[in-house]
Structures are given as C-alpha cells and as structure tokens.
Write a protein that holds these residues in place. Structure first.
Motif, short mmCIF file in Angstrom:
data_model
loop_
_atom_site.label_atom_id
_atom_site.label_comp_id
_atom_site.label_asym_id
_atom_site.label_seq_id
_atom_site.Cartn_x
_atom_site.Cartn_y
_atom_site.Cartn_z
N ASN A 189 0.82 -1.21 0.00
CA ASN A 189 0.00 0.00 0.00
C ASN A 189 0.86 1.26 0.00
N HIS A 190 2.15 1.09 -0.32
CA HIS A 190 3.10 2.21 -0.43
C HIS A 190 3.21 2.99 0.88
N ILE A 191 3.12 2.26 2.00
CA ILE A 191 3.27 2.88 3.32
C ILE A 191 4.60 2.44 3.92
N ILE A 192 5.43 3.39 4.29
CA ILE A 192 6.69 3.13 4.97
C ILE A 192 6.46 3.40 6.45
N PHE A 252 2.64 -7.64 22.14
CA PHE A 252 2.89 -9.07 22.15
C PHE A 252 2.00 -9.76 23.17
N LYS A 253 1.31 -10.81 22.73
CA LYS A 253 0.50 -11.62 23.64
C LYS A 253 0.32 -13.00 23.05
N SER A 254 0.77 -14.01 23.77
CA SER A 254 0.59 -15.41 23.36
C SER A 254 1.07 -15.64 21.93
N ASP A 255 2.24 -15.12 21.63
CA ASP A 255 2.89 -15.31 20.35
C ASP A 255 2.26 -14.51 19.22
N LEU A 256 1.31 -13.62 19.54
CA LEU A 256 0.71 -12.76 18.52
C LEU A 256 1.39 -11.39 18.58
N ILE A 257 1.78 -10.89 17.41
CA ILE A 257 2.42 -9.59 17.30
C ILE A 257 1.48 -8.63 16.58
N LYS A 258 1.37 -7.40 17.09
CA LYS A 258 0.59 -6.37 16.40
C LYS A 258 1.39 -5.07 16.38
N ILE A 259 1.42 -4.43 15.22
CA ILE A 259 2.00 -3.10 15.12
C ILE A 259 0.95 -2.11 15.59
N ILE A 260 1.28 -1.30 16.61
CA ILE A 260 0.28 -0.41 17.19
C ILE A 260 0.64 1.06 17.06
N GLU A 261 1.79 1.36 16.51
CA GLU A 261 2.26 2.75 16.45
C GLU A 261 2.59 3.14 15.01
N PHE A 262 2.00 4.22 14.55
CA PHE A 262 2.21 4.68 13.18
C PHE A 262 2.53 6.18 13.13
N SER A 263 3.13 6.71 14.18
CA SER A 263 3.29 8.16 14.28
C SER A 263 4.24 8.73 13.23
N GLN A 264 5.18 7.93 12.72
CA GLN A 264 6.15 8.43 11.74
C GLN A 264 5.93 7.82 10.35
N ALA A 265 4.86 7.10 10.16
CA ALA A 265 4.62 6.45 8.87
C ALA A 265 4.37 7.49 7.78
N PHE A 266 4.72 7.14 6.57
CA PHE A 266 4.49 8.04 5.44
C PHE A 266 4.31 7.21 4.17
N GLN A 267 3.75 7.83 3.16
CA GLN A 267 3.53 7.15 1.89
C GLN A 267 4.66 7.47 0.92
N SER A 268 5.09 6.44 0.18
CA SER A 268 6.17 6.63 -0.78
C SER A 268 6.12 5.52 -1.81
N GLU A 269 6.40 5.87 -3.03
CA GLU A 269 6.49 4.90 -4.11
C GLU A 269 7.87 4.26 -4.16
N GLU A 270 8.83 4.85 -3.45
CA GLU A 270 10.21 4.35 -3.46
C GLU A 270 10.38 3.23 -2.44
N ILE A 271 11.31 2.33 -2.72
CA ILE A 271 11.65 1.28 -1.77
C ILE A 271 12.49 1.88 -0.65
N ASP A 272 12.10 1.64 0.57
CA ASP A 272 12.82 2.15 1.73
C ASP A 272 13.32 0.97 2.54
N SER A 273 14.62 0.84 2.64
CA SER A 273 15.21 -0.34 3.30
C SER A 273 15.22 -0.22 4.82
N GLN A 274 14.83 0.95 5.36
CA GLN A 274 14.89 1.14 6.82
C GLN A 274 13.96 0.19 7.55
N ASP A 275 12.75 -0.04 6.99
CA ASP A 275 11.82 -0.98 7.63
C ASP A 275 12.43 -2.37 7.75
N ILE A 276 13.10 -2.83 6.68
CA ILE A 276 13.71 -4.16 6.70
C ILE A 276 14.87 -4.19 7.69
N LYS A 277 15.65 -3.13 7.70
CA LYS A 277 16.76 -3.05 8.66
C LYS A 277 16.25 -3.10 10.09
#
Length: 349
Positions: free
Chosen positions: A199-202, A213-238
């Motif tokens: 969805n082009h969200i970094i 984290f609860k019982s082996d379930l992971i959820k991303i709950i914070e999006f304060s610095q997220a932004f949209q970009s068509e470019e590949i951003d390797s920071q998320d993978i790092k």
C-alpha cells in the motif's frame, strides 16, 4: 452511491422530508437529484449524533456555522455510522461506551454490542497522520481502527482491544527466545510489513517497544512516523533485522558493523540460516520484504526430536507471560468518560 435512506428535518411549523445519499467520500441531503446539503467524509469535519435509548435517532452536520439535525430510522443511521467510521469525526457517541477497568482507563465496553475496545487519546496531528493509514489496512498483525470521536473537544480513536505487553518488555523479562518463537514473531512482522509496502506505506519506526505481544501474537500499534512513498525504503527491513538480532542474542543492535554482528550471532549459537537472513536485512542494500519472506530461513525443516524439544521450550516461555502487565496498549492518559444527556431532539432540530 452505497446507501440511500429518507430523513426528516423538523421545523416549528412544517417538517421537511429529504433523501440522504451516502457515497464513499461524502453524503448528500436533498430532494430527488438536487442535493441541498453536501458533507465530505474528512477528519476535518464532524458528524453529530443524537442518541436515545442506546439508539441513534438523528444525525447532524455543520452548515453555515450551525448544526442541522435530521431524524431517520435508527437502522439506517447505524449503517451510516458503519460506513463512515474512521473517515470523519463523530460526536455525542460517548453514551455508547463505558470504562470497565479501574486499572486501565483505556479499556472500554460498547454497551450495545458488549464488545471490548481500546480508547486512545491523540492530538489532531497524530490522528490526521495515523488513522488514514490504519483505516485502509485489514491485517491480523496491524491494529484495527473502529472509529474516531470528540469528547470535550479532545480527539479519541477507538481501536480493537488486544491485551498484552510490548515486545520490548516481554524480552526484558524473557531473555531467551526459542528458534520457533523467533520465526513466529518475525514472519508475522514481515507479513504485516508486506501489506504496508504493497500500500506504499513506509512505517519508518518498527521497534520492539511499538509492537504489542501476547501469546505469540504480534501487532504493530504505532504509526506516528509512517508516510507514503512509491520508493523502496530499506529502513523498515533493517529495523526488522535488528529485532530478529535481538530475539536471538538478547542484545540491542547498536549500528554494529557486519563482522561484529556475525561474531555476536555465532557466540549465541544462532542457526546459520537465521544468521544469513539477519545479515542480509541489516546490510544488504535494497533488500525487500518479499526477498525476506522467500529466504530459506522460513522453509528450513527440523527433525521431529528437535521440533519437540524446541516446542517444549517455547511452552515454558509462554507460561512465563501469564502474569505480564496488560496495561500497555495505550500509554496516553484517558480521562473518565461521563455520559451527559444532550438536549432533546426537538431542541436540537
């Protein structure tokens, strides 16, 4: 058009009947094909509700600096609420919710559906930034938004309720993670990241403290610095690589060079495929989430004895989470909700 229903604008002498047309980005009110009012679904606008007996009896829009209310069938208004959730602020919804936990003011109950949710206070900037991302995503490892409303001029967002602790706190109390647990955590995180990147969200700030984290379930709950970009951003993978590094070594990745990382991984007897994946995620330029998920680390099979041993260790680790603090899903202070009965519908109309 996705919904149409009749409404009534009450006046002192003669009531006026209109038709409401609901679209993906707005609603219109008028007669036949000539709308008299048009109201955009945007977080800069507010949709006001009049509630009586736990049923929505009317909705209101701001027009010429006045709030005009329109009475309609409560089932139609319920549908309007569902269709516009997360697209526009709501007001006067506090009567639908009540706080149910003295120790956790963010835990609320929908008094009609009897379902539990989380209430989170945000400022306008945070809400405008985060909610548009969250409302467009539907994934088990990404926090889901229900609706946004104003209470005493303060913006709030209602999200799904997931108890648990941050991954950071869990790892502090449980420094040794099994191989299977490491795989489970990172594959959930990467699958969620795949949806974001499609969805082009970094995300930009994937960290253990922002993962529930609860019982082996992971959820991303914070999006304060997220932004949209068509470019590949390797920071998320790092960032994902640094989490996998921490899972195997119980050490925070501190911008070590490749040789140091490899030495630490080997000292902690990290499996070879895990080492290879971590090194690629941390140091290979333009390494994507798709390449990460296709890595042999996730297809490497274990013999039955090793699977059993690691599963037993994993169960022991899970039992240690039973007494974890479950009040971290929302860090912001949430004041006590008080239901103030509004004026009569006739007065509002």
């Amino acid at each position: 058009m996705i919904l149409q229903f009749k409404c009534e604008r009450l006046h002192y002498i003669l009531n006026t009947h209109y038709v409401v047309n609901v679209y993906k980005d707005k609603l219109t009110i008028g007669k036949n094909s000539h709308p008299k009012y048009e109201y955009k679904f945007t977080l800069e606008n507010v949709l006001h509700w009049y509630i009586e007996g736990f049923k929505i009896q009317a909705f209101g829009i701001k027009h010429n600096n006045l709030i005009k209310f329109f009475k309609a069938n409560h089932k139609d208004l319920d549908q309007l609420r569902i269709l516009s959730r997360g697209l526009i602020y709501f007001d006067n919804l506090v009567e639908f919710y009540k706080q149910i936990d003295i120790d956790d003011s963010s835990k609320i109950l929908d008094q009609f559906s009897q379902e539990t949710y989380t209430l989170k206070s945000l400022n306008d900037v945070q809400l405008q930034r985060q909610v548009p991302f969250l409302r467009s995503l539907n994934h088990p490892n990404i926090l889901r938004v229900r609706e946004c409303f104003l209470y005493n001029n303060q913006p709030y967002v209602v999200t799904e309720y997931v108890s648990g602790t941050s991954l950071q706190n869990y790892l502090a109390k449980n420094p040794k993670s099994s191989h299977l647990q490491c795989q489970s955590i990172i594959i959930q995180l990467l699958r969620a990241l795949k949806v974001l990147h499609e969805n082009h969200i970094i995300h930009a700030t994937i960290q253990a403290k922002f993962l529930l984290f609860k019982s082996d379930l992971i959820k991303i709950i914070e999006f304060s610095q997220a932004f949209q970009s068509e470019e590949i951003d390797s920071q998320d993978i790092k960032n994902c690589g640094s989490i996998l590094f921490q899972l195997y070594t119980n050490k925070l990745y501190n911008n070590y060079d490749q040789a140091t990382v490899q030495s630490i991984l080997q000292a902690n007897q990290t499996p070879n495929q895990a080492q290879d994946l971590i090194l690629k995620m941390l140091f290979k330029q333009q390494f994507t989430v798709y390449q990460s998920l296709e890595h042999p680390y996730f297809s490497n099979t274990l013999n039955p004895q090793e699977k059993k041993r690691r599963f037993q260790n994993f169960q022991k680790a899970q039992r240690s989470t039973s007494e974890m603090d479950e009040s971290e899903a929302v860090s912001q202070y949430v004041p006590e909700l008080q239901t103030n009965k509004s004026k009569s519908l006739r007065q509002l109309l």
